[in-house]
Design a protein around this motif. Structure first.
Motif, PDB file in Angstrom:
ATOM      1  N   ASP A  17      87.522  94.779  22.159  1.00 41.09           N
ATOM      2  CA  ASP A  17      88.760  95.253  20.565  1.00 41.09           C
ATOM      3  C   ASP A  17      88.593  93.523  20.290  1.00 41.09           C
ATOM      4  O   ASP A  17      88.109  92.921  21.083  1.00 41.09           O
ATOM      5  CB  ASP A  17      89.506  95.651  20.426  1.00 41.09           C
ATOM      6  CG  ASP A  17      90.033  96.209  19.130  1.00 41.09           C
ATOM      7  OD1 ASP A  17      89.407  95.774  18.306  1.00 41.09           O
ATOM      8  OD2 ASP A  17      90.928  96.517  19.161  1.00 41.09           O
ATOM      9  N   TYR A  18      88.769  93.925  19.057  1.00 40.31           N
ATOM     10  CA  TYR A  18      88.484  92.159  18.297  1.00 40.31           C
ATOM     11  C   TYR A  18      89.281  91.786  16.727  1.00 40.31           C
ATOM     12  O   TYR A  18      89.748  93.245  16.148  1.00 40.31           O
ATOM     13  CB  TYR A  18      86.965  91.684  18.142  1.00 40.31           C
ATOM     14  CG  TYR A  18      86.327  93.229  16.532  1.00 40.31           C
ATOM     15  CD1 TYR A  18      86.524  93.114  15.581  1.00 40.31           C
ATOM     16  CD2 TYR A  18      85.557  93.960  17.671  1.00 40.31           C
ATOM     17  CE1 TYR A  18      85.620  93.841  14.862  1.00 40.31           C
ATOM     18  CE2 TYR A  18      85.107  94.386  17.067  1.00 40.31           C
ATOM     19  CZ  TYR A  18      85.247  94.361  15.470  1.00 40.31           C
ATOM     20  OH  TYR A  18      83.909  95.626  15.052  1.00 40.31           O
ATOM     21  N   THR A  19      89.877  91.260  16.930  1.00 41.62           N
ATOM     22  CA  THR A  19      90.158  90.534  14.706  1.00 41.62           C
ATOM     23  C   THR A  19      89.445  89.888  14.296  1.00 41.62           C
ATOM     24  O   THR A  19      88.496  89.045  15.057  1.00 41.62           O
ATOM     25  CB  THR A  19      91.850  90.245  15.039  1.00 41.62           C
ATOM     26  OG1 THR A  19      91.700  89.246  15.512  1.00 41.62           O
ATOM     27  CG2 THR A  19      92.695  91.782  15.519  1.00 41.62           C
ATOM     28  N   ARG A  20      89.091  89.881  13.390  1.00 41.54           N
ATOM     29  CA  ARG A  20      88.564  89.167  11.972  1.00 41.54           C
ATOM     30  C   ARG A  20      89.517  87.181  12.219  1.00 41.54           C
ATOM     31  O   ARG A  20      90.759  87.889  11.853  1.00 41.54           O
ATOM     32  CB  ARG A  20      88.292  89.592  10.918  1.00 41.54           C
ATOM     33  CG  ARG A  20      87.360  91.008  11.200  1.00 41.54           C
ATOM     34  CD  ARG A  20      85.628  90.788  11.385  1.00 41.54           C
ATOM     35  NE  ARG A  20      85.107  91.961  10.505  1.00 41.54           N
ATOM     36  CZ  ARG A  20      83.877  91.937  11.580  1.00 41.54           C
ATOM     37  NH1 ARG A  20      83.556  90.757  12.741  1.00 41.54           N
ATOM     38  NH2 ARG A  20      83.786  93.176  12.040  1.00 41.54           N
ATOM     39  N   ASN A  21      88.140  87.113  12.115  1.00 43.70           N
ATOM     40  CA  ASN A  21      88.630  84.993  11.608  1.00 43.70           C
ATOM     41  C   ASN A  21      90.278  85.530   9.966  1.00 43.70           C
ATOM     42  O   ASN A  21      89.692  86.168   9.862  1.00 43.70           O
ATOM     43  CB  ASN A  21      87.891  84.848  11.193  1.00 43.70           C
ATOM     44  CG  ASN A  21      87.963  83.325  10.223  1.00 43.70           C
ATOM     45  OD1 ASN A  21      89.407  82.908  11.263  1.00 43.70           O
ATOM     46  ND2 ASN A  21      87.296  82.488  10.266  1.00 43.70           N
ATOM     47  N   ARG A  22      91.309  85.186  10.573  1.00 47.37           N
ATOM     48  CA  ARG A  22      92.432  85.299   9.667  1.00 47.37           C
ATOM     49  C   ARG A  22      93.112  83.900   8.995  1.00 47.37           C
ATOM     50  O   ARG A  22      92.955  83.685   8.011  1.00 47.37           O
ATOM     51  CB  ARG A  22      93.558  85.642  10.318  1.00 47.37           C
ATOM     52  CG  ARG A  22      93.349  87.395  11.343  1.00 47.37           C
ATOM     53  CD  ARG A  22      93.354  88.484  10.040  1.00 47.37           C
ATOM     54  NE  ARG A  22      93.592  89.269  10.656  1.00 47.37           N
ATOM     55  CZ  ARG A  22      92.846  90.358  10.438  1.00 47.37           C
ATOM     56  NH1 ARG A  22      91.855  90.236   9.179  1.00 47.37           N
ATOM     57  NH2 ARG A  22      92.668  91.789  10.628  1.00 47.37           N
ATOM     58  N   ILE A  23      91.334  82.918   9.434  1.00 46.33           N
ATOM     59  CA  ILE A  23      91.929  81.934   8.860  1.00 46.33           C
ATOM     60  C   ILE A  23      91.639  82.186   7.585  1.00 46.33           C
ATOM     61  O   ILE A  23      90.116  81.743   7.235  1.00 46.33           O
ATOM     62  CB  ILE A  23      90.860  80.539   9.558  1.00 46.33           C
ATOM     63  CG1 ILE A  23      92.094  80.734  10.491  1.00 46.33           C
ATOM     64  CG2 ILE A  23      91.280  79.388   8.755  1.00 46.33           C
ATOM     65  CD1 ILE A  23      91.526  79.471  11.932  1.00 46.33           C
ATOM     66  N   VAL A  24      91.965  81.106   6.286  1.00 45.91           N
ATOM     67  CA  VAL A  24      91.818  81.002   4.872  1.00 45.91           C
ATOM     68  C   VAL A  24      91.996  79.412   4.446  1.00 45.91           C
ATOM     69  O   VAL A  24      92.629  79.299   4.567  1.00 45.91           O
ATOM     70  CB  VAL A  24      92.803  81.766   3.748  1.00 45.91           C
ATOM     71  CG1 VAL A  24      92.178  81.500   2.465  1.00 45.91           C
ATOM     72  CG2 VAL A  24      92.480  83.887   4.332  1.00 45.91           C
ATOM     73  N   LEU A  83      95.721  98.622  20.354  1.00 43.85           N
ATOM     74  CA  LEU A  83      94.975  99.051  20.189  1.00 43.85           C
ATOM     75  C   LEU A  83      95.115 100.067  19.826  1.00 43.85           C
ATOM     76  O   LEU A  83      95.524 101.066  19.600  1.00 43.85           O
ATOM     77  CB  LEU A  83      95.056  99.169  22.283  1.00 43.85           C
ATOM     78  CG  LEU A  83      94.385  99.491  22.907  1.00 43.85           C
ATOM     79  CD1 LEU A  83      92.413  98.836  22.587  1.00 43.85           C
ATOM     80  CD2 LEU A  83      94.108 100.041  24.306  1.00 43.85           C
ATOM     81  N   ARG A  84      93.665 100.522  19.542  1.00 44.89           N
ATOM     82  CA  ARG A  84      93.479 101.864  18.038  1.00 44.89           C
ATOM     83  C   ARG A  84      92.840 103.107  19.333  1.00 44.89           C
ATOM     84  O   ARG A  84      93.197 103.930  18.580  1.00 44.89           O
ATOM     85  CB  ARG A  84      92.116 101.581  17.404  1.00 44.89           C
ATOM     86  CG  ARG A  84      92.433 100.112  16.462  1.00 44.89           C
ATOM     87  CD  ARG A  84      90.665  99.367  15.910  1.00 44.89           C
ATOM     88  NE  ARG A  84      91.089  98.048  15.574  1.00 44.89           N
ATOM     89  CZ  ARG A  84      90.399  97.794  15.515  1.00 44.89           C
ATOM     90  NH1 ARG A  84      88.590  98.145  14.846  1.00 44.89           N
ATOM     91  NH2 ARG A  84      90.103  96.913  14.917  1.00 44.89           N
ATOM     92  N   SER A  85      93.026 102.981  20.507  1.00 45.44           N
ATOM     93  CA  SER A  85      93.379 104.636  21.650  1.00 45.44           C
ATOM     94  C   SER A  85      94.492 104.883  21.408  1.00 45.44           C
ATOM     95  O   SER A  85      94.153 105.193  21.780  1.00 45.44           O
ATOM     96  CB  SER A  85      92.313 103.993  22.363  1.00 45.44           C
ATOM     97  OG  SER A  85      93.361 103.436  23.572  1.00 45.44           O
ATOM     98  N   GLY A  86      95.348 104.202  20.923  1.00 46.81           N
ATOM     99  CA  GLY A  86      96.832 105.026  21.202  1.00 46.81           C
ATOM    100  C   GLY A  86      97.117 105.269  22.809  1.00 46.81           C
ATOM    101  O   GLY A  86      97.716 105.453  22.735  1.00 46.81           O
ATOM    102  N   SER A  87      96.351 104.320  23.809  1.00 47.09           N
ATOM    103  CA  SER A  87      96.371 105.011  25.662  1.00 47.09           C
ATOM    104  C   SER A  87      98.326 104.346  25.947  1.00 47.09           C
ATOM    105  O   SER A  87      98.406 102.994  25.296  1.00 47.09           O
ATOM    106  CB  SER A  87      95.400 104.530  26.139  1.00 47.09           C
ATOM    107  OG  SER A  87      96.010 104.311  28.072  1.00 47.09           O
ATOM    108  N   SER A  88      98.383 104.746  26.885  1.00 44.95           N
ATOM    109  CA  SER A  88     100.042 104.567  27.106  1.00 44.95           C
ATOM    110  C   SER A  88     100.213 103.418  28.110  1.00 44.95           C
ATOM    111  O   SER A  88     100.816 103.409  28.850  1.00 44.95           O
ATOM    112  CB  SER A  88     101.210 105.281  27.730  1.00 44.95           C
ATOM    113  OG  SER A  88     100.602 106.219  28.170  1.00 44.95           O
ATOM    114  N   HIS A  89      98.496 103.922  29.031  1.00 43.62           N
ATOM    115  CA  HIS A  89      98.648 102.979  30.228  1.00 43.62           C
ATOM    116  C   HIS A  89      97.814 101.857  30.156  1.00 43.62           C
ATOM    117  O   HIS A  89      97.406 100.923  30.482  1.00 43.62           O
ATOM    118  CB  HIS A  89      98.052 103.683  31.450  1.00 43.62           C
ATOM    119  CG  HIS A  89      99.041 104.537  31.280  1.00 43.62           C
ATOM    120  ND1 HIS A  89      99.920 104.596  32.000  1.00 43.62           N
ATOM    121  CD2 HIS A  89      98.094 106.150  31.844  1.00 43.62           C
ATOM    122  CE1 HIS A  89     100.362 105.732  32.122  1.00 43.62           C
ATOM    123  NE2 HIS A  89      98.974 106.601  31.830  1.00 43.62           N
ATOM    124  N   THR A  90      97.577 100.915  28.572  1.00 40.76           N
ATOM    125  CA  THR A  90      97.389 100.028  28.369  1.00 40.76           C
ATOM    126  C   THR A  90      97.234  98.446  28.663  1.00 40.76           C
ATOM    127  O   THR A  90      98.622  98.510  28.513  1.00 40.76           O
ATOM    128  CB  THR A  90      97.104  99.972  26.803  1.00 40.76           C
ATOM    129  OG1 THR A  90      96.285 101.301  26.637  1.00 40.76           O
ATOM    130  CG2 THR A  90      95.772  98.637  25.684  1.00 40.76           C
TER     131      THR A  90
END
Length: 149
Positions: free
Chosen positions: A132-139, A30-37
């Motif tokens: 949040d999201y991640t891009r499609n990593r399928i190549v 997580l990009r926010s860095g919260s310790s309670h995520t």
């Protein structure tokens, strides 16, 4: 005709509700860095999720995001989400998924089929969820075979 106001804070959830988390997805940092995520939900986006303006979520997962009403029924509610850029998005959640403003979120972040979204609860005292999201990593590799002469 009666109208109901939608709350501006994150709804309270029962501690007995458990999120639907497919085992095939691992949570990105997580990009926010919260310790309670806490990761509440993750999904690989389908064509329908991207093109119809509605994110379909199984009802067992929407129970985590929706408060119970008297009689045990789920309702629709406006819930704030914060994206990875710090922008707040008010989206409507129903027992079928997320609709209102989902299409705008998809467009702004250029989400595509097979991208993966993650919904987090950063802190029980916060007034929003984090999305949040991640891009499609399928190549896809296309092999070209040349004929030898």
């Amino acid at each position: 005709m009666s109208t109901t106001k939608t709350p501006k804070t994150k709804p309270k959830r029962s501690s007995t509700n458990t999120p639907f988390l497919p085992k095939s997805f691992s949570s990105p940092p997580l990009r926010s860095g919260s310790s309670h995520t806490t990761l509440l939900y993750t999904k690989r986006l389908t064509y329908d999720d991207v093109l119809t303006g509605k994110l379909k979520i199984p009802s067992e997962s929407t129970k985590v995001l929706l408060p119970k009403k008297p009689g045990g029924k789920q309702d629709r509610i406006m819930v704030p989400f914060m994206d990875n850029k710090g922008e707040l998005w008010e989206m409507e959640i129903t027992y079928k998924g997320i609709s209102l403003n989902w299409d705008k979120f998809v467009e702004k972040h250029a989400l595509k089929h097979n991208d993966v979204i993650f919904i987090y609860d950063n802190d029980p005292s916060s007034h929003y969820y984090t999305i949040d999201y991640t891009r499609n990593r399928i190549v896809f590799v296309h092999e070209v075979h040349s004929e030898s002469k």
